[in-house]
Design an enzyme around this catalytic site. Structure first.
Site, PDB file in Angstrom:
ATOM      1  N   CYS A 130       1.023  -1.148  -0.242  1.00  0.00           N
ATOM      2  CA  CYS A 130       0.008   0.250  -0.098  1.00  0.00           C
ATOM      3  C   CYS A 130       0.878   1.378   0.136  1.00  0.00           C
ATOM      4  CB  CYS A 130      -0.680  -0.301   1.100  1.00  0.00           C
ATOM      5  SG  CYS A 130      -1.538   1.369   1.603  1.00  0.00           S
TER       6      CYS A 130
ATOM      7  N   CYS B 230      -0.256   4.039  -7.195  1.00  0.00           N
ATOM      8  CA  CYS B 230      -1.822   3.216  -5.741  1.00  0.00           C
ATOM      9  C   CYS B 230      -1.523   1.368  -6.562  1.00  0.00           C
ATOM     10  CB  CYS B 230      -2.511   3.707  -5.215  1.00  0.00           C
ATOM     11  SG  CYS B 230      -3.853   2.125  -4.690  1.00  0.00           S
TER      12      CYS B 230
END
EC number: 5.1.1.3
Length: 285
Positions: A92, A204
């Protein structure tokens, strides 16, 4: 053997035991980290994998740094108490930019983070214009701007922060169609440019899940760059040179933080990625 959903207080029924393999945790706030896991699994298929996703606090992009650090440390601690880890991957971008120092201070196994692939994008661009597509949190954080200053100071960097794209990627894994009109609206600032980015960093881990749709919307010839393959290579090196001898013969397992109907609907997806069970993880704090 039938795959079962498990509650945190229920013993996990493992599949047929195999030889002990190094245990690697891949963690994300949602399911975007599966894109990173897939790259690692492709390079290192014979590991014991744990995938954990924080569906209670998802998404992280809008959360405070202090909250993210405390939350990530608590989750990795809870997993480590169940399965001694050889290595953890924080798949992440948002969590990586703020939680890695705390994780590396607390644990003696290697912790690999994910950062936007700005350095390779700067090498690949032909027109000198690089797009960074990320969450708003990643776009705003000083760490991202330091990467740009260090590796892409001769490039024109166009940044777009979008929480909606994270939701679109999650919905796709739940079997929903991705709206190309929604992507066009999100990408409108680039699509209106006289000379748009020819190289786009997927900053992302959710966004590689939308690669097919992005290529339909972005100008023809646009390169999409992410850090998944580099993470896999780093994981392989660390397992060989620095990881402790933490192994398990259990089947691969996925952990959620709350056994919601939405989490249960992900079970077929997780099965396709090789996870035998989905279990609620008890996390303190």
């Amino acid at each position: 053997m039938a795959t079962k959903l498990q509650d945190g207080n229920t013993p996990c029924l493992a599949a047929t035991p195999s030889e002990p393999r190094p245990t690697v945790l891949v963690f994300d706030s949602g399911v975007g980290g599966l894109s990173v896991y897939d790259e690692i699994r492709h390079l290192l298929p014979d590991l014991h994998y744990i995938y954990a996703f924080d569906n209670v606090a998802f998404p992280y992009g809008e959360k405070s740094e202090a909250f993210i650090v405390e939350r990530v440390v608590a989750i990795v601690t809870a997993v480590q108490e169940r399965y001694p880890l050889a290595l953890a991957v924080v798949a992440c971008n948002t969590a990586s930019t703020v939680s890695l120092p705390a994780l590396r201070e607390k644990f003696d196994f290697p912790v690999v983070g994910v950062v936007p692939a700005i350095k390779p994008a700067a090498r690949l661009t032909a027109n000198g214009i690089v797009g960074l597509l990320a969450t708003r949190g990643t776009v705003k954080r000083s760490y991202t701007h330091e990467l740009i200053a260090r590796f892409a100071n001769e490039c024109q960097i166009e940044m777009l922060g979008s929480a909606e794209m994270v939701e679109l990627a999650e919905a796709k894994l739940h079997g929903e169609d991705v709206s190309l009109d929604a992507l066009k609206r999100i990408l409108r600032p680039w699509l209106r440019m006289k000379e748009p980015p020819d190289t786009v960093v997927l900053g992302c881990t959710h966004f590689p899940l939308l690669q097919e749709e992005l290529l339909q919307v972005l100008p023809e010839g646009t390169r999409l760059v992410d850090s998944g393959a580099a993470i896999a290579r780093r994981t392989a090196w660390l397992l060989e040179h620095e990881a402790p001898d933490a192994k398990s013969a259990d089947a691969n397992i996925a952990f959620c933080m709350a056994m919601t109907p939405e989490a249960e609907q992900l079970l077929p997806v997780l099965q396709r990625y090789g996870f035998e069970t989905l279990e609620k993880l008890a996390v303190l704090g």
